[in-house]
Design a protein around this motif. Sequence first.
Motif, PDB file in Angstrom:
ATOM      1  N   LYS A  82       0.850  -1.181   0.000  1.00  0.00           N
ATOM      2  CA  LYS A  82       0.000   0.000   0.000  1.00  0.00           C
ATOM      3  C   LYS A  82       0.885   1.229   0.000  1.00  0.00           C
ATOM      4  CE  LYS A  82      -4.047   2.101   2.140  1.00  0.00           C
ATOM      5  NZ  LYS A  82      -5.180   1.926   3.055  1.00  0.00           N
ATOM      6  N   ALA A  83       0.559   2.194  -0.867  1.00  0.00           N
ATOM      7  CA  ALA A  83       1.390   3.379  -0.991  1.00  0.00           C
ATOM      8  C   ALA A  83       0.620   4.664  -0.754  1.00  0.00           C
ATOM      9  CB  ALA A  83       2.038   3.428  -2.384  1.00  0.00           C
ATOM     10  N   GLU A  84      -0.695   4.592  -0.582  1.00  0.00           N
ATOM     11  CA  GLU A  84      -1.488   5.793  -0.382  1.00  0.00           C
ATOM     12  C   GLU A  84      -2.229   5.722   0.951  1.00  0.00           C
ATOM     13  OE1 GLU A  84      -0.960   8.215  -2.066  1.00  0.00           O
ATOM     14  OE2 GLU A  84      -0.209   7.512  -3.989  1.00  0.00           O
ATOM     15  N   HIS A  85      -2.261   6.866   1.663  1.00  0.00           N
ATOM     16  CA  HIS A  85      -2.835   6.924   3.008  1.00  0.00           C
ATOM     17  C   HIS A  85      -4.338   7.200   2.917  1.00  0.00           C
ATOM     18  CE1 HIS A  85       1.309   7.136   4.176  1.00  0.00           C
ATOM     19  NE2 HIS A  85       1.466   8.386   3.844  1.00  0.00           N
ATOM     20  N   ASN A  86      -5.124   6.214   2.612  1.00  0.00           N
ATOM     21  CA  ASN A  86      -6.566   6.427   2.591  1.00  0.00           C
ATOM     22  C   ASN A  86      -7.295   5.098   2.686  1.00  0.00           C
ATOM     23  OD1 ASN A  86      -6.821   5.355  -0.178  1.00  0.00           O
ATOM     24  ND2 ASN A  86      -5.821   7.257  -0.793  1.00  0.00           N
ATOM     25  N   THR A  87      -8.608   5.177   2.926  1.00  0.00           N
ATOM     26  CA  THR A  87      -9.385   3.958   3.088  1.00  0.00           C
ATOM     27  C   THR A  87      -9.832   3.368   1.762  1.00  0.00           C
ATOM     28  OG1 THR A  87     -11.401   5.280   3.331  1.00  0.00           O
ATOM     29  CG2 THR A  87     -10.238   4.669   5.343  1.00  0.00           C
ATOM     30  N   GLN A  88      -9.890   4.180   0.715  1.00  0.00           N
ATOM     31  CA  GLN A  88     -10.371   3.676  -0.564  1.00  0.00           C
ATOM     32  C   GLN A  88      -9.340   2.814  -1.276  1.00  0.00           C
ATOM     33  OE1 GLN A  88     -13.532   3.965  -0.210  1.00  0.00           O
ATOM     34  NE2 GLN A  88     -14.011   4.900  -2.172  1.00  0.00           N
ATOM     35  N   THR A  89      -8.067   2.992  -0.930  1.00  0.00           N
ATOM     36  CA  THR A  89      -7.026   2.150  -1.502  1.00  0.00           C
ATOM     37  C   THR A  89      -6.868   0.925  -0.620  1.00  0.00           C
ATOM     38  OG1 THR A  89      -5.889   4.150  -2.261  1.00  0.00           O
ATOM     39  CG2 THR A  89      -4.651   2.085  -2.320  1.00  0.00           C
ATOM     40  N   THR A  90      -7.214  -0.218  -1.130  1.00  0.00           N
ATOM     41  CA  THR A  90      -7.087  -1.444  -0.339  1.00  0.00           C
ATOM     42  C   THR A  90      -5.617  -1.814  -0.193  1.00  0.00           C
ATOM     43  OG1 THR A  90      -7.325  -2.844  -2.290  1.00  0.00           O
ATOM     44  CG2 THR A  90      -9.336  -2.263  -1.102  1.00  0.00           C
ATOM     45  N   THR A  91      -5.351  -2.675   0.748  1.00  0.00           N
ATOM     46  CA  THR A  91      -3.966  -3.063   0.995  1.00  0.00           C
ATOM     47  C   THR A  91      -3.591  -4.296   0.187  1.00  0.00           C
ATOM     48  OG1 THR A  91      -2.372  -3.712   2.696  1.00  0.00           O
ATOM     49  CG2 THR A  91      -4.641  -4.425   3.020  1.00  0.00           C
ATOM     50  N   GLY A  92      -2.336  -4.336  -0.240  1.00  0.00           N
ATOM     51  CA  GLY A  92      -1.834  -5.494  -0.966  1.00  0.00           C
ATOM     52  C   GLY A  92      -1.178  -6.525  -0.074  1.00  0.00           C
ATOM     53  N   VAL A  93      -1.060  -6.228   1.230  1.00  0.00           N
ATOM     54  CA  VAL A  93      -0.563  -7.190   2.212  1.00  0.00           C
ATOM     55  C   VAL A  93      -1.686  -7.405   3.215  1.00  0.00           C
ATOM     56  CG1 VAL A  93       1.150  -7.687   3.976  1.00  0.00           C
ATOM     57  CG2 VAL A  93       1.824  -6.450   1.907  1.00  0.00           C
ATOM     58  N   ILE A  94      -2.282  -8.575   3.201  1.00  0.00           N
ATOM     59  CA  ILE A  94      -3.423  -8.878   4.048  1.00  0.00           C
ATOM     60  C   ILE A  94      -2.937  -9.448   5.372  1.00  0.00           C
ATOM     61  CG2 ILE A  94      -5.624 -10.086   4.194  1.00  0.00           C
ATOM     62  CD1 ILE A  94      -5.428  -8.099   1.891  1.00  0.00           C
TER      63      ILE A  94
END
Length: 757
Positions: free
Chosen positions: A107-119
């Motif tokens: 994840k590179a953006e600080h927001n909730t709409q961008t999901t994380t790529g490390v679960i």
Amino acid sequence: MKNLAVLLSASVLAVGWCSPAMAQTTPPASDTAATSDDAGAGPDIVITAQRRSENLMTTPVSASVLTGNDLSNKGVTNVDALQFAMPSVVVNNFGQGNDFNVRGIGKAEHNTQTTTGVITYRDGVPTFPGYFQMEPYYDIANIQVLRGPQGTIVGQNATGGAVFVNTNDPIINGGIHGYANANYGNYNDFGFQGGINIPISNTLAVRLAGFFDRRDSFFHVKGPGGTAYPYDSGKMGYLAGRVSLLWKPSNNFSALWKTDLDYLDSGAYPASPFWQHSSLYPTYRRDLYNIELNAPQDARDKFIRSVLKLEYDTNGGVKFRSVTGYQTGNTMYRADLDGYGSNYGDPTTITAALPAGTTKNWSFYDTVNERQFSQEFNIISPDNKRFTWLLGAFGMWNTYKFPAPFSNFTINVCYPVTTVNACLYQLYGRNPERNLAAFGQVGFQITPNLKLELGGRYTASRSTNYVNVQQYGALISQTQTVKSDNFSYKASLGWKLSNDQYLYGFVATGFRPGGLNVPVGLGNPAPFKPEKITSYEAGWKANWAGGHVRTTVTGFYNDYRDFQVIIGYPTFPTFGIELNVPHSTKIYGFEAEMDVSLGGFKFGTGLNVLHSELGQFYASDPRIAATGACDPLTGGNAAATNCINLLGRRQTYAPNVTFNVSAEYDFKMGNGDTITPRANFGYVGSQWATLFQNVSRGDLLDARKILNAQLAWTHKTLTITAYGTNLTDQHYVAALNSGLYFAGAPRQYGIKVLKVF
């Protein structure tokens, strides 16, 4: 306006948070009965993350495993410290959330709409993807970190990796046993945790575990001009508990239920403007822990998570498994959003000496509810057959709710004035998300030493915004939905050269859903697309010296497409928007790990060397004034200013080198006591916080070099340990967000006492 766009950019929430690493309160170190299922308890390291019990040394996956004992010995108390205990992991913590990256992907953006790529999974269910990132590690059995794309046999798809946090289970017929652990250290840090196993009958057992920690703030916070600061400066108090119930009425069926309750009061996430810590602006330079603020701060998370795992084994060896998770919580955050005391120095002089837009008087407040339900079903064939298979289905429903009225989410750009609509950006609404998937894998033992595995997964995702915005008095409503679907796969080949030598290779793809941009006066902007990755990996795993030495060497190459990034809106660069890098990003490198165990001596080390480069891509830095259209593909026309060709730039949060090393030795005393000195060192290389790589805006985060040490004395069931973390007292930046630097934890030291019974 341009700075507001950067903050809100592409999500319902895109402002910054940070909390320092928690003080040294440790998981259980010697509750051996409770950790009999630890991943590293025997001569073989067993992982269960892929839904089977597999020997890590003969499984085609790159992974690191830390047991509960390992966590305690290395000073790993929460997610921040993982990056100093294993290679390839980078965590940038801004408090209410974090950017978790593995091999430069996550994840590179600080927001909730961008999901994380490390679960991150807790006891088998994916945790909240947005908030509640400061949950402590206590009563842990093991943590398994899998690197590279995951998803064909794991619940939720992931592009960068997956983290499995497994807590201790109850043990039927295991007797009453447990531990109690207390610590006291500097910053008036006092903590306690414990766990107890209680067998109720021959078919039923319960385990209770609890955690408490409180400490004073790391920060010296003053009001404007050095006056007394009347608000919370970061005094922390955490309280958490867990109840686990295991019912096994027969050899074929078991039901395991776990419920966690957490109340995490961080007091505040203090932060300060990057320019106050930069050699470029020596007139205003100060220490990361000396902060001047003119607005109040608060930070508190509270949540509950309940997990039910049902397993049924047929007489033929086929296993049916169901894992159900329910989580609900509330997060509250209040901050001086610019980290700036209005009377600090001469504002006219500061404005003239610093980049435009870096000094202001902004405050922030939000309270957000999040609820998540997940369900996974598996049907798993017996392990001991030439042909094996697994089928699975997964569903997750997550909703962010920003409650009415507007005042529950407020950015005020005229603080301390609080009642003028022309100064306020406010919103309320909700963002429901849904992920549905079906997946499966087959394995075929071509020869006794050569195995082929093929896996596939279909995912359908949906995200919807029902948002009402009051932007400086202008009302804007958004009802918008984005859908993403994908088929990902993995094909691997494992070759067991001998009992001690294993080679593997695979190709795998991964997928991360797209999302929505929040309106900022331009109507409903277009959604951003999903990210996709194709990963190639080859590895060599080996045992030496009769199994006393284990080594792993891995090489990987990632073709990363449609990387999601916040840039200046192409036709109106003073606003920020999230979109996709049009060309692929290349990320490749290698990892090496070694573990040595010779009598009382233990040694471990890990290394990651990484190279990343962005494909051709033009963008405007939304923090800098710009004119003219900046086309992402062509760069636009000659009239465009601040239109930057990002070709070849390093991926964000992708340091070129990460490294860790640890060692300990048990000195046996004549009376049966043991004295054990330990030390571990973690290095995370410098990294860029944005693709624009603007040093004058604080984008370059310096390398982190963290040294921890312990000296433990064990007498029968009692262990007393002197500990120290960050012994060199490096004052390092844990994250950059909204132009603010958030500090990592300083040096901490103290005593902890463990009693096992």
